[in-house]
Design an enzyme around this catalytic site. Structure first.
Site, PDB file in Angstrom:
ATOM      1  N   GLY B  31      31.320  67.173 -30.904  1.00 23.20           N
ATOM      2  CA  GLY B  31      32.155  66.141 -31.517  1.00 23.20           C
ATOM      3  C   GLY B  31      31.390  64.876 -31.856  1.00 23.20           C
ATOM      4  N   GLY B  33      28.146  64.579 -31.586  1.00 24.34           N
ATOM      5  CA  GLY B  33      26.886  64.981 -32.208  1.00 24.34           C
ATOM      6  C   GLY B  33      26.960  65.070 -33.728  1.00 24.34           C
ATOM      7  N   LEU B  61      36.855  72.829 -35.113  1.00 20.01           N
ATOM      8  CA  LEU B  61      36.891  72.453 -36.528  1.00 20.01           C
ATOM      9  C   LEU B  61      37.798  71.272 -36.825  1.00 20.01           C
ATOM     10  CD1 LEU B  61      36.840  75.969 -38.245  1.00 20.01           C
ATOM     11  CD2 LEU B  61      34.937  74.548 -37.506  1.00 20.01           C
ATOM     12  N   CYS B 178      42.274  77.911   1.834  1.00 22.42           N
ATOM     13  CA  CYS B 178      43.594  78.400   2.247  1.00 22.42           C
ATOM     14  C   CYS B 178      44.697  77.957   1.305  1.00 22.42           C
ATOM     15  CB  CYS B 178      43.903  77.938   3.668  1.00 22.42           C
ATOM     16  SG  CYS B 178      42.903  78.842   4.836  1.00 22.42           S
TER      17      CYS B 178
END
Lengths: 524, 618
Positions: B31, B33, B61, B178
């Site tokens: 993003g 970059g 995209l 747990c």
């Protein structure tokens, strides 16, 4: 594209504005006047998230100089119309968006009385004469279409939103939690009373939700204080002591949570002032069949708060945050809050239906989803009303802005605003500068100062303004890609708020100073 | 057409020339970059190197504009370079589809060759690694991140400023074993169980899940409980062998949603203060789901009913089985499928299984959309924030290039605060207790295959006047201290002290004032040509220089300020405990959480590490 694939493509933004915001965005049509670098960067940030349609209006051809600044032009595009190239290359960013190019002079278009602006949801205008911006802003104001005026010069960025009114239900506040510790309702009181703290085994004791603890101790406090809540700081300190004295062990997180929440009881549950102002807005006085849903809902909300059974309170959001509790009790508490909230929605819907009947509208004309969203967010509604450019852009407006600046510190970006206003007036007088790509030079310094003088008399020395002048001259009034890109981000962010009807929009001016790396906003 | 140094007037000729002659590194082509690469190219940086391990995904995209649909599954670094070059052919770009942590490709000299490094990453681990390499290589780093509408840019400049690690970062959430395996109380516990236990055990044999620390001292875990957990796990493992059987769905369902639940129910003490779970039966459910269509998987906003979850459970399992069958290679018995939030077969399975478990434990269920966010640790992301942050990165880099560090700022983007949008704060000096920035540094060259720990130790004592009271740590592991001398006769390479790694020397001796020396951080270079046993091994160990090691000033410990790790996809997993009430200011609250998670970690916890898909039971 099949719906699920579209959802995957837009997944990361759906988490910000959800399907409703996305649908609104996809139904929008945005116009850009002038395919400047800032304009194209801004459009990129709207096309990527999927704005429905865009139109680029520009009559110039791509010049070699444009390539330095605008990522979306390449060597091959030199000599072609900027509108066509920008439309094509920006359009390639998202196949689900439809782009149109209009090879026409924006100034001529603004003067064309027959041009249909109504198809646009938002209009963006960049790098154009101030008189044209003013003219267009008035056309769009009358049609209630938001206009975004944005430009950059050197390391400075300017953005102005001209929007008549926007009403927002989903403002995305930090939290919708509404505990009502000072106004518990019967079901919550019954539930609280069902706990006998003294007889609980320690493990259960450690899992009593802190809401119950506080309500219990408030009760205890009240019976010792004539039915009054702990009001002053001192009383709250004593109240904390009361809680602390009661704890059976030191490591009880639910008690810690109760202590940390004592401040909440000092905040009386009332209608926040902003919301009170909306409830008293004249817009609800003369509603008719055509009135926007928002104001119809507000009027119903007003009746809700006036109903005796609601004690002047807004509908409960029903939202609870996590707290130390065992699952059983937590779910029980959650249910009590949710059921109260549902009951409020139910009553609200009754009032709304009565109102719709009065307005000759069918009761189903506002969906139950809309009603729920409205009730859940009713403590955080927002009505933002903008202002026209005419008064701000007049000499009078400039003078009052200047007086405002006189109280500011030396580096305050407001001086940058004043300097940019003068620069803008300068360009209007010398429009050939931008048309011929002519750069501003040190010779123009005198005229900039003279322009300033002509409005503000007697002429003061404002070093902060003059510094901006010399910076504009130093950079030759050129634009700088990085600043264009930054302002494209800021501008698109604001437009997304307007198009999705979510988050609180900027009202109405932002200045970016790339030298100091600061931004500031004002309502002008 | 020339786009070179287009801004010599606005930037000034000398800065414009510096930019033109600068070789810079951009780590991450996502993003931020994509935006950053465009800005760097148009600003006129002469040479840009791009490193990214990732490939393009459909969900990128909506913001990563250098990619389109035809690039899906291709290398981000290579495609970004290709697209950006088309628009500006005059910038030299070099792309690597690689992990920045690969020391054979990217050693310290490679880092040193850059004028500035830009971090445009999405995870804590890589950020810390690049930070450390930049500190060692003495290269300025511009660090950035975004989360939804928020973002930040930090300038990190050697010893002059704070480094990325100077302020503690919120660590990934951890959960007691747990809670996940026996007593879930929130949907996130069920999602973690479905993804990192059930799915991992059945389909992803590469996950390390068998590490148990028997010394867990959680009050609720006695030995018997642990034995039970172990037994359950082994039973599940044995189901792997039947994963391709036609009745696998029934076997798995009845094992985890019936047998295991019945076993839990038999432990009375567990349900004294908790709602009892309800065991389910495959055949009974099977009867009630007739006529429910598998198409429910396309409705990702609805909270599926138990019956719908059951149908999706069977359907997704069938799809996963088919993939295993289709892929089956007789030579390779280790067939695995890794969980991927964007792989619908794996996501559907996790959504169905976690919701069925939620219903069993009376926990509110979640839609597929919401479960995806929890399981995939998804951070919202949009183009606008990335554009703003990338713009700031470049402007801050100018100050670094002009050597104007005093003017550089730590910038926060907080658009929800309407009056400000940006907040710029002055850079702080390094935190004296930071293990990355407040150390002395040198580089050591030696033949790591021959040099034994004993030789290295002697060399350190000779060169730095250390006493015997030192301790050596290589890659987080102790290799030597005065009470641990087992390794003295082993070649250092066998101890992990290999080319491209760091060795930390901690001086444990204190002077009269109770002060000790700060740590020495040594970068290891392997040189096979030097150091034969005949020619004096110890003298073959070479230091690039002998730094002066100052004394530690350990008065100022741990201020409680913690900043969020924006853009780090691992921090979104819900809280390990119900959140504290909102009264506490954000900063205090996050530090409280950090302490809490540390505590739970010691008590025996599941540590989730999304990048490596590892669960470990400490």
């Amino acid at each position: 594209m099949p719906p699920s694939e579209r959802d995957r493509k837009y997944d990361r933004q759906l988490r910000l504005w959800a399907g409703t915001g996305q649908a609104a965005l996809e139904a929008s049509h945005v116009a850009l006047l002038n395919a400047s670098a800032t304009g194209c960067e801004l459009m990129k940030n709207l096309i990527l998230p999927g704005v429905g349609e865009f139109t680029i209006i520009d009559d110039s051809l791509v010049k070699p100089d444009d390539l330095k600044l605008n990522f979306f032009f390449n060597d091959e595009s030199v000599g072609s119309p900027r509108s066509v190239i920008a439309c094509k290359l920006l359009g390639e960013l998202n196949q689900d968006t439809r782009g149109h190019a209009l090879f026409q002079n924006p100034e001529v278009l603004i003067n064309d009385v027959d041009f249909q602006w109504d198809k646009f949801s938002v209009v963006i205008i960049t790098n154009i004469s101030e008189s044209s911006v003013r003219k267009l802003s008035n056309i769009l104001w009358n049609k209630s279409i938001p206009l975004i005026y944005v430009y950059t010069v050197g390391f400075y960025g300017y953005l102005r939103v001209i929007n008549r009114e926007i009403t927002i239900v989903d403002t995305h506040p930090e939290s919708l939690v509404d505990l009502r510790l000072d106004q518990p309702w019967p079901e919550l009181i019954d539930y609280t009373m069902s706990f006998d703290l003294d007889s609980l085994p320690i493990l259960d004791y450690a899992h009593v939700p802190f809401v119950v603890l506080i309500l219990k101790f408030i009760d205890q406090w009240k019976s010792a204080h004539n039915g009054l809540m702990p009001g002053t700081y001192e009383e709250r300190t004593q109240f904390k002591q009361l809680i602390n004295d009661a704890r059976k062990a030191s490591d009880l997180e639910n008690f810690d949570e109760a202590l940390a929440s004592v401040w909440r009881i000092s905040q009386k549950t009332t209608i926040p002032p902003d919301i009170l102002a909306i409830l008293n807005d004249p817009s609800i006085d003369n509603l008719n069949e055509e009135s926007p849903d928002f104001w119809v809902l507000v009027k119903a909300l007003k009746r809700f708060t006036e109903a005796p059974r609601n004690n002047g309170l807004l509908p409960l959001s029903g939202v609870l945050f996590d707290m130390k509790a065992d699952t059983n009790n937590y779910i029980r508490l959650q249910t009590i809050y949710r059921e109260k909230s549902l009951a409020d929605v139910h009553f609200f819907t009754e009032l709304l239906n009565e109102l719709l009947l009065e307005l000759n509208r069918p009761s189903s004309s506002i969906s139950s989803e809309e009603i729920k969203l409205f009730c859940k967010n009713c403590r955080y509604l927002n009505v933002t009303r903008g202002s026209k450019l005419d008064s701000e852009f007049s000499s009078e407006g400039f003078r009052s802005a200047y007086e405002l600046a006189a109280f500011s510190e030396n580096h305050d970006p407001f001086y940058t605003y004043l300097a940019l206003r003068v620069y803008s007036l300068f360009l209007d007088k010398n429009w050939y500068y931008s048309e011929n790509g002519k750069q501003i030079t040190s010779r123009d310094d005198v005229e900039l100062k003279n322009l300033f003088k002509s409005i503000i008399t007697p002429f003061p020395t404002v070093p902060a303004v003059e510094k901006v002048f010399s910076e504009i001259i130093r950079t030759g009034s050129g634009e700088f890609h990085n600043i264009c890109s930054f302002m494209g981000g800021i501008g698109a962010q604001e437009i997304l708020k307007l198009l999705t009807w979510q988050y609180i929009p900027l009202n109405n001016t932002i200045i970016y100073d790339g030298i100091f790396g600061t931004t500031k906003t004002w309502k002008l | 057409m020339s786009r070179e140094s287009p801004y010599s007037r606005s930037l000034g000729k000398s800065l414009a020339d510096t930019i033109k002659n600068s070789k810079v590194l951009m780590v991450g082509a996502g993003g931020i970059g994509c935006e950053l690469l465009k800005n760097l190219a148009l600003t006129g940086f002469g040479e840009i190197h791009i490193v990214d391990l990732d490939t393009v995904d459909l969900s990128n995209l909506n913001r990563q504009f250098l990619f389109n649909r035809s690039h899906i599954k291709k290398s981000k670094a290579l495609v970004a370079k290709e697209t950006a070059s088309k628009f500006n052919p005059h910038v030299k770009m070099v792309a690597y589809h690689s992990n920045i942590k690969d020391t054979t490709l990217f050693d310290i000299d490679w880092f040193k060759s850059f004028k500035i490094v830009f971090n445009a990453l999405d995870n804590l681990d890589a950020r810390r690694y690049v930070n450390k390499m930049c500190m060692a290589a003495e290269v300025p780093l511009i660090e950035s991140g975004t989360t939804g509408y928020n973002g930040q840019v930090q300038v990190i400049c050697g010893t002059k400023t704070e480094c990325y690690d100077c302020k503690p970062k919120a660590t990934p959430k951890v959960y007691p074993v747990c809670t996940i395996r026996s007593t879930p109380s929130q949907i996130v516990h069920c999602v973690v169980w479905a993804k990192s236990f059930l799915f991992a055990q059945l389909f992803d044999q590469t996950e390390e899940t068998s590490q148990f620390d028997e010394s867990m001292d959680n009050v609720e875990n006695n030995e018997e409980d642990l034995k039970t957990l172990k037994q359950e796990e082994n039973e599940l493992k044995s189901l792997r062998d039947s994963i391709l059987d036609s009745n696998a769905a029934q076997l798995i369902f009845n094992k985890v949603f019936k047998t295991d639940i019945d076993r839990l129910l038999s432990m009375d003490t567990m349900w004294k203060t908790r709602t009892k779970p309800t065991a389910l039966d495959y055949n009974i459910l099977q009867e009630s789901t007739k006529g429910i269509s598998r198409n429910i998987i396309n409705n990702d906003q609805k909270k599926w009913s138990l019956q719908e979850c059951f149908v999706v459970f069977k359907d997704s399992l069938h799809r996963l089985q088919t993939r295993l069958k289709f892929d089956l290679n007789p030579a390779d018995s280790l067939q695995t499928i890794s969980f991927d939030k964007d792989d619908d077969d794996t996501l559907d399975f996790v959504v169905a299984a976690s919701n069925i478990r939620s219903i069993i434990f009376s926990i509110e269920t979640k839609s597929k959309f919401d479960t995806k966010q929890i399981a995939g640790n998804i951070i919202p992301a949009i183009a606008t924030t990335n554009a703003i942050v990338a713009g700031i990165c470049v402007l801050e880099s100018f100050k670094v290039l002009k050597n104007d560090i005093e003017k550089a700022r730590f910038v926060f983007l907080t658009p929800k605060h309407h009056d400000k949008v940006l907040t710029a704060t002055k850079l702080q000096p390094p935190n004296p207790d930071c293990p990355v920035s407040s150390v002395a540094r040198s580089t050591i060259s030696m033949n790591t295959q021959i040099i034994q720990l004993r030789d290295l130790l002697q060399s350190l004592k000779t060169n730095f006047n250390y006493t015997d009271e030192i301790c050596l740590i290589s890659d987080g592991k102790l290799v030597y201290d005065i009470d641990f001398d087992d390794n003295l006769d082993r070649p250092v390479k066998d101890l992990g002290i290999a080319d491209g790694t760091f060795l930390t020397v901690i001086d444990e001796a204190e002077d009269g004032d109770g002060k000790s020396f700060i740590n020495l951080e040594l970068y290891i270079k392997h040189n096979p040509a030097i150091g034969s046993p005949d020619s004096g091994l110890i003298s073959s160990i070479k230091f690039s220089h002998i730094p002066i090691i100052p004394k530690r000033n350990s008065d100022n410990l741990n201020d409680d300020v913690i900043i969020a790790v924006n853009g780090d996809e691992r921090n979104i997993v819900g809280s390990s405990k119900r959140k504290a009430p909102e009264s506490t200011p954000e900063l205090v609250e996050s530090s409280k959480k950090l302490k809490l998670s540390e505590k739970e970690d010691k008590d025996g916890a599941i540590i989730l590490d999304d990048d490596d898909e590892i669960i470990s039971f400490d």
